[in-house]
Design an enzyme around this catalytic site. Structure first.
Site, PDB file in Angstrom:
ATOM      1  CD  GLN A 179      -3.099  -0.702   0.054  1.00  0.00           C
ATOM      2  OE1 GLN A 179      -3.152   0.386  -0.508  1.00  0.00           O
ATOM      3  NE2 GLN A 179      -3.944  -1.675  -0.237  1.00  0.00           N
ATOM      4  CB  ALA A 200       1.903  -3.943 -10.868  1.00  0.00           C
ATOM      5  CB  THR A 237       7.156 -18.154 -19.164  1.00  0.00           C
ATOM      6  OG1 THR A 237       7.598 -19.461 -19.539  1.00  0.00           O
ATOM      7  CG2 THR A 237       7.354 -17.184 -20.309  1.00  0.00           C
ATOM      8  CB  CYS A 325      -9.507 -10.145  -0.136  1.00  0.00           C
ATOM      9  SG  CYS A 325      -8.390  -9.228   0.880  1.00  0.00           S
TER      10      CYS A 325
HETATM   11  N1  PLP Z   1      -0.828  -6.770   1.122  1.00  0.00           N
HETATM   12  C1  PLP Z   1      -1.601  -5.677   1.268  1.00  0.00           C
HETATM   13  C2  PLP Z   1      -1.320  -4.722   2.376  1.00  0.00           C
HETATM   14  C3  PLP Z   1      -2.659  -5.446   0.381  1.00  0.00           C
HETATM   15  O1  PLP Z   1      -3.430  -4.374   0.542  1.00  0.00           O
HETATM   16  C4  PLP Z   1      -2.884  -6.380  -0.663  1.00  0.00           C
HETATM   17  C5  PLP Z   1      -4.029  -6.202  -1.590  1.00  0.00           C
HETATM   18  O2  PLP Z   1      -5.095  -5.784  -1.222  1.00  0.00           O
HETATM   19  C6  PLP Z   1      -2.044  -7.492  -0.773  1.00  0.00           C
HETATM   20  C7  PLP Z   1      -1.032  -7.652   0.147  1.00  0.00           C
HETATM   21  C8  PLP Z   1      -2.231  -8.518  -1.838  1.00  0.00           C
HETATM   22  O3  PLP Z   1      -1.704  -8.048  -3.054  1.00  0.00           O
HETATM   23  P1  PLP Z   1      -2.172  -8.716  -4.434  1.00  0.00           P
HETATM   24  O4  PLP Z   1      -3.579  -8.269  -4.665  1.00  0.00           O
HETATM   25  O5  PLP Z   1      -1.218  -8.160  -5.461  1.00  0.00           O
HETATM   26  O6  PLP Z   1      -2.031 -10.179  -4.285  1.00  0.00           O
END
Ligand code: PLP
Length: 391
Positions: A179, A200, A237, A325
């Site tokens: 973040q 990214a 890859t 999530c």
């Molecule tokens: N770590 C933090 C603090 C995040 O906010 C997120 C995504 O919300 C992730 C890890 C996971 O990243 P990614 O969505 O690229 O798997």
């Protein structure tokens, strides 16, 4: 309907310049970066250019940057990789209770394999106290993993102090900087980290690509088995277009980190001041000073977060009740519980997160509709009515 996006901590829109940088590797320059012919060399050059761009953003050497499929993989690779590379039988990891599930669930999986883990708690500020980290350290501690910026509150953690502790106690130090990278200055030397995760899609790059910074000399057991890509540190890859996009996103972020930080934090402050002025019974969650410039987490007493998000969405405004999530879960956010909020306070909390394309017009248009939405939801709340609140 005019749509306003205030959920940049969930993901950010792709920058048009990033899209342009990716296009050749999806169309004409489609080679495999491991191939020795011209096509392969075009792809390899793109990957190495991106490695330099990412390294420059975090003050690392290009050889210390390994490309992955995103933040989740980088977190897993760092934590499992260090634990598995350590020979001792007793192993202990120190992390924080406010980490993203990519870290928390990895640690929980390790616990099932006999690794002990300490989850350092935080107070109402949402900031880890380095003294608590020090107290958690044991002779068998192999890794400290503390995030840079919390995804729900935006609070910035005292990594420099924790980095000094890690050196003093000779323990590896990983940070999930998903973040913070691209939003505030991130310097692996200043922070004293050995491993750093970035993704990214949180900095106007594409989804499904990220990187893990691994300090030179750090022994890590790879997560995956396969070919000799990424100097044997991550087989598969290379996602050339995605990696080229991440590189461009890193370059764009670095070009105006400070100016953009000032611009967005002024917008965020304007938003918060407007909300606090117009809406009674609301509070900013977490330390208001030690925060990302982009994030505001506000608790509107007597509302139901899900209802608020839906009501705002119907008016074209996208915000969130917490980590994307975890949406849909009936459990309150573990982060908001960790800072001491009661169940109904956590469920009354909303995250607004701004980004590069947020404008003053977006903020003003949001402020025009938000107070009425809160009022409407409160008028439906039996608890609000029985509390007999008149403001
Ligand atoms: N770590 C933090 C603090 C995040 O906010 C997120 C995504 O919300 C992730 C890890 C996971 O990243 P990614 O969505 O690229 O798997």
């Amino acid at each position: 309907m005019r749509r306003i996006y205030l959920d940049n901590n969930a993901t950010t829109p792709l920058a048009p310049e990033v899209f342009e940088a990716m296009k050749p590797y999806l169309l004409e320059d489609y080679g495999n970066a491991s191939s020795i012919h011209w096509y392969g060399q075009q792809a390899k050059a793109a990957v190495e250019r991106a490695r330099e761009q990412v390294a420059r953003l975090i003050n690392a050497r290009p050889s210390e940057v390994v490309f992955t499929s995103g933040g989740t993989e980088s977190d897993n690779a760092a934590i499992v990789g260090i634990v598995e590379a350590t020979r001792s039988t007793a192993k202990h990891v120190v992390t924080a209770s406010i980490e993203h599930h990519a870290v928390l669930n990895t640690c929980q999986a390790l616990e099932k394999r006999g690794v002990s883990v300490t989850y350092v708690r935080v107070g109402a500020s949402g900031v880890v106290d380095p003294d608590d980290v020090r107290r958690a350290l044991r002779p068998e501690t192999v890794l400290i993993s503390v995030m840079h910026a919390n995804n729900e509150l935006g609070t910035l953690q005292p990594l420099e102090e924790i980095g000094r502790l890690a050196r003093e106690y000779d323990v590896y130090f990983h940070t999930d900087a998903v973040q913070s990278v691209g939003k505030v200055s991130v310097d692996v030397e200043k922070l004293g980290v050995d491993l750093l995760t970035l993704s990214a899609h949180k900095l106007h790059g594409p989804k499904g690509v990220g990187a893990l910074y691994i300090r030179r000399g750090t022994a890590l057991r790879p997560l995956l088995y396969g070919g000799h890509h990424e100097r044997d540190r991550r087989p598969g890859t290379e996602n050339t277009a995605g990696i080229a996009g991440l590189g461009k996103a890193a370059e764009l972020a670095r070009a105006d980190l400070e100016g953009e930080g000032r611009r967005v934090s002024a917008l965020r402050d304007r938003f918060e001041a407007g909300v606090l002025r117009a809406v009674p019974l609301c509070t900013v969650n977490g330390d208001p000073a030690r925060r990302l410039p982009t994030t505001s987490n506000i608790r509107f007493e007597y509302i139901e977060g899900e209802g608020f998000v839906i009501a705002m969405d119907l008016r074209g405004i996208a915000c969130s009740t917490g980590a994307a999530c975890s949406s849909g879960s009936l459990e309150p956010s573990h982060v908001l519980s960790a800072i001491g909020l009661k169940h109904e306070q956590a469920r009354a909390s909303i995250r607004f997160s701004l980004g590069r394309y947020s404008t003053a017009e977006d903020i003003d248009a949001t402020l025009e509709v938000l107070p009425a939405v809160v009022e409407q939801l409160r008028s439906l709340s039996p608890r609000y009515k029985t509390a007999g609140i008149r403001v």
